[in-house]
Design a protein around this motif. Structure first.
Motif, PDB file in Angstrom:
ATOM      1  N   SER A  10      38.682  41.836  35.652  1.00 29.70           N
ATOM      2  CA  SER A  10      37.231  41.675  35.620  1.00 29.70           C
ATOM      3  C   SER A  10      36.786  40.445  34.832  1.00 29.70           C
ATOM      4  O   SER A  10      35.827  39.765  35.215  1.00 29.70           O
ATOM      5  CB  SER A  10      36.569  42.932  35.052  1.00 29.70           C
ATOM      6  N   GLU A  11      37.478  40.163  33.726  1.00 32.27           N
ATOM      7  CA  GLU A  11      37.103  38.996  32.928  1.00 32.27           C
ATOM      8  C   GLU A  11      37.324  37.704  33.720  1.00 32.27           C
ATOM      9  O   GLU A  11      36.532  36.767  33.620  1.00 32.27           O
ATOM     10  CB  GLU A  11      37.907  38.957  31.635  1.00 32.27           C
ATOM     11  N   LEU A  12      38.402  37.681  34.507  1.00 33.13           N
ATOM     12  CA  LEU A  12      38.686  36.501  35.326  1.00 33.13           C
ATOM     13  C   LEU A  12      37.613  36.327  36.392  1.00 33.13           C
ATOM     14  O   LEU A  12      37.151  35.209  36.648  1.00 33.13           O
ATOM     15  CB  LEU A  12      40.065  36.642  35.967  1.00 33.13           C
ATOM     16  N   TYR A  13      37.199  37.428  37.010  1.00 27.41           N
ATOM     17  CA  TYR A  13      36.164  37.356  38.041  1.00 27.41           C
ATOM     18  C   TYR A  13      34.821  36.920  37.438  1.00 27.41           C
ATOM     19  O   TYR A  13      34.068  36.170  38.057  1.00 27.41           O
ATOM     20  CB  TYR A  13      36.005  38.702  38.742  1.00 27.41           C
ATOM     21  N   SER A  14      34.531  37.406  36.237  1.00 31.26           N
ATOM     22  CA  SER A  14      33.289  37.016  35.565  1.00 31.26           C
ATOM     23  C   SER A  14      33.296  35.528  35.251  1.00 31.26           C
ATOM     24  O   SER A  14      32.282  34.835  35.424  1.00 31.26           O
ATOM     25  CB  SER A  14      33.109  37.827  34.274  1.00 31.26           C
ATOM     26  N   GLY A  19      31.474  29.983  36.809  1.00 34.87           N
ATOM     27  CA  GLY A  19      31.920  28.605  37.020  1.00 34.87           C
ATOM     28  C   GLY A  19      32.763  28.059  35.891  1.00 34.87           C
ATOM     29  O   GLY A  19      32.822  26.848  35.687  1.00 34.87           O
ATOM     30  N   ARG A  20      33.475  28.950  35.174  1.00 36.65           N
ATOM     31  CA  ARG A  20      34.244  28.508  34.014  1.00 36.65           C
ATOM     32  C   ARG A  20      35.749  28.421  34.277  1.00 36.65           C
ATOM     33  O   ARG A  20      36.505  28.074  33.373  1.00 36.65           O
ATOM     34  CB  ARG A  20      34.001  29.448  32.819  1.00 36.65           C
ATOM     35  N   LEU A  21      36.183  28.725  35.488  1.00 37.08           N
ATOM     36  CA  LEU A  21      37.612  28.694  35.782  1.00 37.08           C
ATOM     37  C   LEU A  21      38.076  27.311  36.207  1.00 37.08           C
ATOM     38  O   LEU A  21      37.324  26.543  36.806  1.00 37.08           O
ATOM     39  CB  LEU A  21      37.945  29.690  36.908  1.00 37.08           C
ATOM     40  N   SER A  22      39.335  27.019  35.916  1.00 40.37           N
ATOM     41  CA  SER A  22      39.942  25.779  36.399  1.00 40.37           C
ATOM     42  C   SER A  22      40.082  25.881  37.918  1.00 40.37           C
ATOM     43  O   SER A  22      40.073  26.981  38.473  1.00 40.37           O
ATOM     44  CB  SER A  22      41.317  25.579  35.767  1.00 40.37           C
ATOM     45  N   PRO A  23      40.215  24.737  38.618  1.00 43.22           N
ATOM     46  CA  PRO A  23      40.376  24.777  40.080  1.00 43.22           C
ATOM     47  C   PRO A  23      41.526  25.656  40.537  1.00 43.22           C
ATOM     48  O   PRO A  23      41.418  26.344  41.558  1.00 43.22           O
ATOM     49  CB  PRO A  23      40.618  23.304  40.433  1.00 43.22           C
ATOM     50  N   ALA A  24      42.637  25.668  39.791  1.00 44.95           N
ATOM     51  CA  ALA A  24      43.799  26.470  40.191  1.00 44.95           C
ATOM     52  C   ALA A  24      43.478  27.958  40.150  1.00 44.95           C
ATOM     53  O   ALA A  24      43.771  28.705  41.095  1.00 44.95           O
ATOM     54  CB  ALA A  24      44.989  26.158  39.283  1.00 44.95           C
ATOM     55  N   PHE A  25      42.870  28.420  39.061  1.00 39.90           N
ATOM     56  CA  PHE A  25      42.540  29.834  38.951  1.00 39.90           C
ATOM     57  C   PHE A  25      41.421  30.209  39.924  1.00 39.90           C
ATOM     58  O   PHE A  25      41.407  31.329  40.458  1.00 39.90           O
ATOM     59  CB  PHE A  25      42.141  30.181  37.522  1.00 39.90           C
ATOM     60  N   ALA A  26      40.486  29.311  40.158  1.00 38.64           N
ATOM     61  CA  ALA A  26      39.430  29.572  41.133  1.00 38.64           C
ATOM     62  C   ALA A  26      40.030  29.755  42.523  1.00 38.64           C
ATOM     63  O   ALA A  26      39.615  30.632  43.294  1.00 38.64           O
ATOM     64  CB  ALA A  26      38.417  28.432  41.139  1.00 38.64           C
ATOM     65  N   LEU A  27      41.044  28.950  42.842  1.00 37.07           N
ATOM     66  CA  LEU A  27      41.729  29.072  44.131  1.00 37.07           C
ATOM     67  C   LEU A  27      42.384  30.441  44.252  1.00 37.07           C
ATOM     68  O   LEU A  27      42.338  31.073  45.318  1.00 37.07           O
ATOM     69  CB  LEU A  27      42.774  27.968  44.271  1.00 37.07           C
ATOM     70  N   MET A  28      42.981  30.920  43.171  1.00 39.16           N
ATOM     71  CA  MET A  28      43.627  32.227  43.196  1.00 39.16           C
ATOM     72  C   MET A  28      42.610  33.341  43.440  1.00 39.16           C
ATOM     73  O   MET A  28      42.833  34.230  44.278  1.00 39.16           O
ATOM     74  CB  MET A  28      44.362  32.480  41.887  1.00 39.16           C
ATOM     75  N   THR A  45      30.001  41.261  42.895  1.00 41.61           N
ATOM     76  CA  THR A  45      29.264  41.931  41.815  1.00 41.61           C
ATOM     77  C   THR A  45      29.160  41.016  40.593  1.00 41.61           C
ATOM     78  O   THR A  45      28.091  40.902  39.982  1.00 41.61           O
ATOM     79  CB  THR A  45      29.972  43.238  41.415  1.00 41.61           C
ATOM     80  N   SER A  46      30.253  40.363  40.256  1.00 39.84           N
ATOM     81  CA  SER A  46      30.245  39.435  39.121  1.00 39.84           C
ATOM     82  C   SER A  46      29.286  38.283  39.366  1.00 39.84           C
ATOM     83  O   SER A  46      28.566  37.850  38.452  1.00 39.84           O
ATOM     84  CB  SER A  46      31.660  38.899  38.868  1.00 39.84           C
ATOM     85  N   GLU A  47      29.257  37.786  40.602  1.00 37.74           N
ATOM     86  CA  GLU A  47      28.352  36.686  40.933  1.00 37.74           C
ATOM     87  C   GLU A  47      26.899  37.137  40.856  1.00 37.74           C
ATOM     88  O   GLU A  47      26.025  36.374  40.416  1.00 37.74           O
ATOM     89  CB  GLU A  47      28.674  36.154  42.327  1.00 37.74           C
ATOM     90  N   ALA A  48      26.632  38.378  41.270  1.00 39.20           N
ATOM     91  CA  ALA A  48      25.266  38.893  41.199  1.00 39.20           C
ATOM     92  C   ALA A  48      24.814  39.022  39.751  1.00 39.20           C
ATOM     93  O   ALA A  48      23.674  38.692  39.402  1.00 39.20           O
ATOM     94  CB  ALA A  48      25.186  40.251  41.900  1.00 39.20           C
ATOM     95  N   ASP A 157      51.559  31.439  30.438  1.00 44.23           N
ATOM     96  CA  ASP A 157      51.257  32.577  31.295  1.00 44.23           C
ATOM     97  C   ASP A 157      51.382  32.182  32.765  1.00 44.23           C
ATOM     98  O   ASP A 157      51.091  31.048  33.147  1.00 44.23           O
ATOM     99  CB  ASP A 157      49.847  33.095  31.016  1.00 44.23           C
ATOM    100  N   GLU A 158      51.794  33.146  33.586  1.00 48.11           N
ATOM    101  CA  GLU A 158      51.960  32.899  35.010  1.00 48.11           C
ATOM    102  C   GLU A 158      51.325  34.041  35.803  1.00 48.11           C
ATOM    103  O   GLU A 158      51.490  35.209  35.469  1.00 48.11           O
ATOM    104  CB  GLU A 158      53.446  32.794  35.366  1.00 48.11           C
ATOM    105  N   TYR A 159      50.595  33.680  36.859  1.00 50.68           N
ATOM    106  CA  TYR A 159      49.976  34.651  37.755  1.00 50.68           C
ATOM    107  C   TYR A 159      50.505  34.395  39.162  1.00 50.68           C
ATOM    108  O   TYR A 159      50.386  33.284  39.678  1.00 50.68           O
ATOM    109  CB  TYR A 159      48.451  34.500  37.771  1.00 50.68           C
ATOM    110  N   THR A 160      51.070  35.423  39.787  1.00 53.50           N
ATOM    111  CA  THR A 160      51.605  35.281  41.137  1.00 53.50           C
ATOM    112  C   THR A 160      50.828  36.183  42.085  1.00 53.50           C
ATOM    113  O   THR A 160      50.864  37.416  41.955  1.00 53.50           O
ATOM    114  CB  THR A 160      53.101  35.646  41.183  1.00 53.50           C
ATOM    115  N   LEU A 161      50.122  35.575  43.022  1.00 49.22           N
ATOM    116  CA  LEU A 161      49.358  36.313  44.028  1.00 49.22           C
ATOM    117  C   LEU A 161      50.145  36.333  45.329  1.00 49.22           C
ATOM    118  O   LEU A 161      50.454  35.282  45.892  1.00 49.22           O
ATOM    119  CB  LEU A 161      47.998  35.648  44.252  1.00 49.22           C
ATOM    120  N   VAL A 162      50.479  37.522  45.821  1.00 47.44           N
ATOM    121  CA  VAL A 162      51.164  37.635  47.105  1.00 47.44           C
ATOM    122  C   VAL A 162      50.143  37.428  48.224  1.00 47.44           C
ATOM    123  O   VAL A 162      49.128  38.125  48.291  1.00 47.44           O
ATOM    124  CB  VAL A 162      51.839  39.010  47.265  1.00 47.44           C
ATOM    125  N   VAL A 163      50.409  36.446  49.060  1.00 44.94           N
ATOM    126  CA  VAL A 163      49.503  36.122  50.166  1.00 44.94           C
ATOM    127  C   VAL A 163      49.992  36.756  51.469  1.00 44.94           C
ATOM    128  O   VAL A 163      49.211  37.221  52.288  1.00 44.94           O
ATOM    129  CB  VAL A 163      49.390  34.589  50.337  1.00 44.94           C
TER     130      VAL A 163
END
Length: 223
Positions: A10-14, A19-28, A45-48, A157-163
């Motif tokens: 939730s914190e990442l989505y907020s 508009g505070r995320l780096s381009p890489a995390f925003a892409l994720m 919901t976070s955007e609202a 830290d590393e985040y891996t999103l399965v596409v």
């Protein structure tokens, strides 16, 4: 982080909504939302909430050239789309896999494939650099069925999103839309499921630190 617990993100989505995320995390975040409807709802919901908070802020007059700058931004986006189409023609073999990716990952991957192409890591594992020279790195991994990324730890830290497809490590099994997180103290070895190619978007704040023979070679190359 549990891959089945969207509230833990939730914190990442907020931060994305603000508009505070780096381009890489925003892409994720955008890619995960394109894969999973529940994540798209959380992001919306976070955007609202962010929009509601913005409406309460004091109004500020726009700069005299704000409209012209907005038009230039739109033109830049259209130019990027045209460049992506051109890059797709150059990508050649494997383009169908890239075309099957969700946006905005698809355009980024096609452009990167045209610029530098896939780099083979080990047998059955290739990766595509999507980050350029950014501090926060973004790579798209292609792992053939049954193949695995060599055992490694991380410099950050590393985040891996399965596409697409899925993989398993010591902590569990991950499928499309799941995110596996690793800290600098964690060591793991993701192995792709046997039923198909695994495509994964990896966001990291530092490079990989391999163990065993690859680790020794990596240390020598860094000297």
């Amino acid at each position: 982080m549990s891959p089945n617990d969207p509230n833990s993100m939730s914190e990442l989505y907020s931060a994305y909504a603000a508009g505070r995320l780096s381009p890489a995390f925003a892409l994720m975040v955008e890619t995960q939302a394109a894969i999973r409807a529940d994540i798209a709802e959380d992001v919306a919901t976070s955007e609202a909430i962010a929009g509601s908070m913005l409406e309460r802020e004091d109004k500020v007059l726009l700069a005299p050239n704000a409209f012209e700058r907005a038009l230039k931004a739109v033109e830049a986006i259209e130019a990027d789309e045209a460049a992506a189409v051109s890059a797709a023609k150059k990508a050649g073999e494997g383009i169908n896999e890239l075309l099957a990716l969700p946006e905005p990952l698809r355009a980024r991957a096609i452009e990167a494939c045209s610029d530098g192409g896939w780099n083979k890591m080990t047998r059955g594992v290739s990766r595509l650099d999507l980050s350029g020279n950014a501090f926060v790195q973004a790579h798209l991994y292609r792992i053939q069925p049954g193949a695995g990324v060599p055992q490694h730890s991380h410099r950050g830290d590393e985040y891996t999103l399965v596409v697409q497809g899925g993989f398993t490590d010591h902590a569990g099994t991950y499928g499309p839309g799941d995110i596996c997180t690793q800290s600098p103290t964690d060591t793991h070895q993701p192995v792709a499921d046997d039923d198909g190619v695994c495509m994964a978007l990896v966001i990291s704040e530092g490079g990989l630190k391999f163990t065993g023979l690859l680790g020794m070679i990596q240390k020598v190359l860094r000297k």
